[in-house]
Design an enzyme around this catalytic site. Structure first.
Site, mmCIF file in Angstrom:
data_model
loop_
_atom_site.group_PDB
_atom_site.id
_atom_site.type_symbol
_atom_site.label_atom_id
_atom_site.label_comp_id
_atom_site.label_asym_id
_atom_site.label_seq_id
_atom_site.Cartn_x
_atom_site.Cartn_y
_atom_site.Cartn_z
ATOM 1 N N LYS A 55 11.436 5.985 -8.139
ATOM 2 C CA LYS A 55 11.804 6.107 -9.554
ATOM 3 C C LYS A 55 12.786 7.265 -9.797
ATOM 4 O O LYS A 55 13.478 7.282 -10.808
ATOM 5 C CB LYS A 55 10.566 6.290 -10.409
HETATM 6 C C1 LIG Z 1 6.800 1.651 -9.507
HETATM 7 C C2 LIG Z 1 6.491 1.432 -8.067
HETATM 8 C C3 LIG Z 1 6.504 0.154 -7.499
HETATM 9 C C4 LIG Z 1 6.774 -1.082 -8.325
HETATM 10 O O1 LIG Z 1 8.080 -1.140 -8.800
HETATM 11 P P1 LIG Z 1 8.442 -2.066 -10.063
HETATM 12 O O2 LIG Z 1 9.846 -1.764 -10.378
HETATM 13 O O3 LIG Z 1 7.484 -1.670 -11.145
HETATM 14 O O4 LIG Z 1 8.221 -3.475 -9.614
HETATM 15 C C5 LIG Z 1 6.285 0.032 -6.145
HETATM 16 N N1 LIG Z 1 6.008 1.107 -5.375
HETATM 17 C C6 LIG Z 1 5.966 2.357 -5.896
HETATM 18 C C7 LIG Z 1 5.646 3.493 -4.996
HETATM 19 C C8 LIG Z 1 6.211 2.565 -7.238
HETATM 20 O O5 LIG Z 1 6.164 3.801 -7.745
#
Ligand SMILES: *Cc1c(COP(=O)(O)O)cnc(C)c1O
Length: 493
Positions: free
Chosen positions: A110
């Site tokens: 993120k």
């Molecule tokens: C948020 C997240 C996901 C999922 O991603 P999306 O965009 O919500 O599908 C997978 N792995 C980790 C470690 C995350 O933080």
């Protein structure tokens, strides 16, 4: 130009970033990317070989032209905030590749988007001549919260409130959030699951949108419902592809398959957008944990959220209502906003909808899917470590496992495969350590996440990322806990 997925309501890209979500509850999508509207005039090949920042500037300017004058300034944050000079380095793991997306300030993918979203918001405010504070509302399944706090704390003209499910995130993830400093931040636990948090946030948006609301606040979102969150994620698909060329695995034009550990469907949707921009992607493999609502949907067309919400070792994927799927429905139905509205209404009232015909075919032509149990997640972490000396977090392991199942199926045509590696294993030390120990060492049961991270580091020789190790000595600053019914009041208080 961006359009709501539920109507012909359109806004500019800067407005879409500021608003987060359309007033009709729809998400903003770029109608120029509807497959039937012709190929956009973007030359994917011209991005190959560029340094990450230049590549990012080019791709993000194509998708958010209103910000193109600021792109050099915006993308300059990457080398400052990421510890790898490639930003998102590609590593060979057995016969596959892992795209390591976790070398940013909070050790999760993120960071790629949330390092730049505050700049998008600030620039959009300037461009629209808005002086009021923008309040960022965020529901988190664990990783978005900290990445958003890291991006927005002490950014002038903004404040940020993060809601996380009480008991629904890893101890390390919780420690990251509740120790957050900053004069403009609030962090609050909700007695419920991620869906309760996300639903409450969407209701707060609806409440703020009501005319004459005495609580009027200018809200925006740091969740992947915000197009400004999604666009930066498109870039690393190009970066992965370019790195495959650099290492001699492919020449430009070879289709590449991507396996993505999926929760809210943002990360994988960014891959779909990369494909719409012309990147040669073969299949997108949507990997789910035991909350396999998306896997069922892609294989059958039936989206049924009426099932138990399971807590797993990959908490950031514990989601039953995947927001960004709405954007895929919009594109796969060639922009049929009536269809999208009615499906979303059914999901809301009945908890289930069924997609049929051409839109479903369009999805199945491109997406493969599968799910991975808790035992398989642990086995996969153990195997990746034992066989290749590569330490995987729990979410990434889900994608490796589902990729293996896909490669053993008739759908696989032999393309090179990249797994999106979404978090550092040290964010989930309990599950990762128990996996590589084979669950045998019960002495670990009494240790906290910091001690477990140290132990994991000792056993693997891989250092704990400094941002995680440093949390131990930080005081807890946020202790609020509320019921889901109190969320709206909390937002406007
Ligand atoms: C948020 C997240 C996901 C999922 O991603 P999306 O965009 O919500 O599908 C997978 N792995 C980790 C470690 C995350 O933080």
């Amino acid at each position: 130009m961006y359009q709501s997925t539920r109507s012909n309501y359109t806004v500019s890209d800067t407005e879409a970033v500021l608003m987060g979500i359309a007033p009709d509850g729809g998400l903003f999508a770029d109608p120029a990317l509807i497959p039937g509207n012709g190929v956009p005039s973007f030359h994917a090949e011209s991005c190959m070989g560029l340094p990450y920042t230049e590549m990012a500037g080019k791709i993000m300017s194509a998708l958010l032209p209103g910000f193109s004058g600021f792109m050099a300034e915006i993308t300059a944050v990457y080398p400052k905030k990421f510890s790898s000079d490639k930003i998102t380095p590609l590593t060979k793991v057995g016969s596959n590749y892992a795209l390591e997306l976790y070398h940013g300030p909070t050790s999760a993918f993120k960071d790629v988007a949330l390092s730049v979203l505050p700049l998008f918001i600030t620039k959009a405010k300037e461009a629209s001549g808005i002086s009021e504070t923008i309040s960022i509302l965020t529901a988190t399944s664990g990783d978005t919260g900290k990445a958003a706090l890291e991006g927005f704390h002490d950014v002038d003209g903004t404040d940020i409130t993060v809601f996380f499910p009480d008991g629904g995130v890893s101890a390390m993830q919780k420690a990251q959030m509740v120790t957050q400093e900053g004069k403009n931040v609030r962090v609050c636990a909700v007695r419920g699951n991620f869906d309760d948090c996300q639903c409450g946030v969407k209701e707060a948006f609806a409440a703020a949108g009501k005319q004459g609301s005495e609580n009027a606040k200018r809200l925006s979102s740091a969740n992947s419902i915000n197009i400004g969150r999604l666009v930066p994620q498109v870039v690393y698909y190009f970066s992965a592809y370019s790195q495959l060329i650099d290492c001699g695995e492919i020449r430009y034009g070879t289709p590449v398959d991507f396996a993505v550990p999926t929760g809210n469907f943002g990360d994988i949707l960014a891959g779909y957008i990369a494909l719409q921009l012309g990147l040669p992607i073969g299949r997108l493999i949507c990997a789910a944990n035991s909350n396999n609502v998306l896997a069922d949907f892609i294989s059958t067309g039936v989206y049924d959220r009426r099932r138990p919400f399971l807590k797993t070792v990959s908490p950031s994927m514990d989601i039953l209502v995947s927001s960004n799927l709405e954007r895929l429905l919009f594109y796969a139905s060639e922009g049929d906003t009536e269809l999208v509205s009615s499906l979303m209404a059914e999901l809301n009232t009945k908890g289930i909808y069924t997609l049929t015909g051409k839109p479903l075919e369009n999805i199945q032509k491109l997406f493969s899917t599968g799910s991975c149990s808790e035992e398989e997640t642990a086995e996969t972490i153990r195997d990746l470590w034992k066989n290749y000396g590569w330490l995987s977090d729990t979410h990434t392991a889900v994608a490796f496992n589902v990729l293996e199942k896909y490669k053993n199926s008739a759908a696989y045509t032999g393309n090179p495969c990249v797994v999106l590696s979404t978090a550092s294993p040290f964010k989930f030390p309990a599950a990762v350590l128990s996996a590589i120990e084979g669950g045998a060492d019960s002495a670990s049961a009494s240790l906290d996440d910091f001690a477990l991270a140290d132990k994991l580091s000792g056993q693997t020789g891989i250092p704990v990322p400094a941002n995680l190790a440093g949390l131990k000595s930080k005081p807890v600053l946020h202790t609020d806990v509320i019921d889901p019914s109190e969320l709206i009041r909390y937002v406007f208080s």
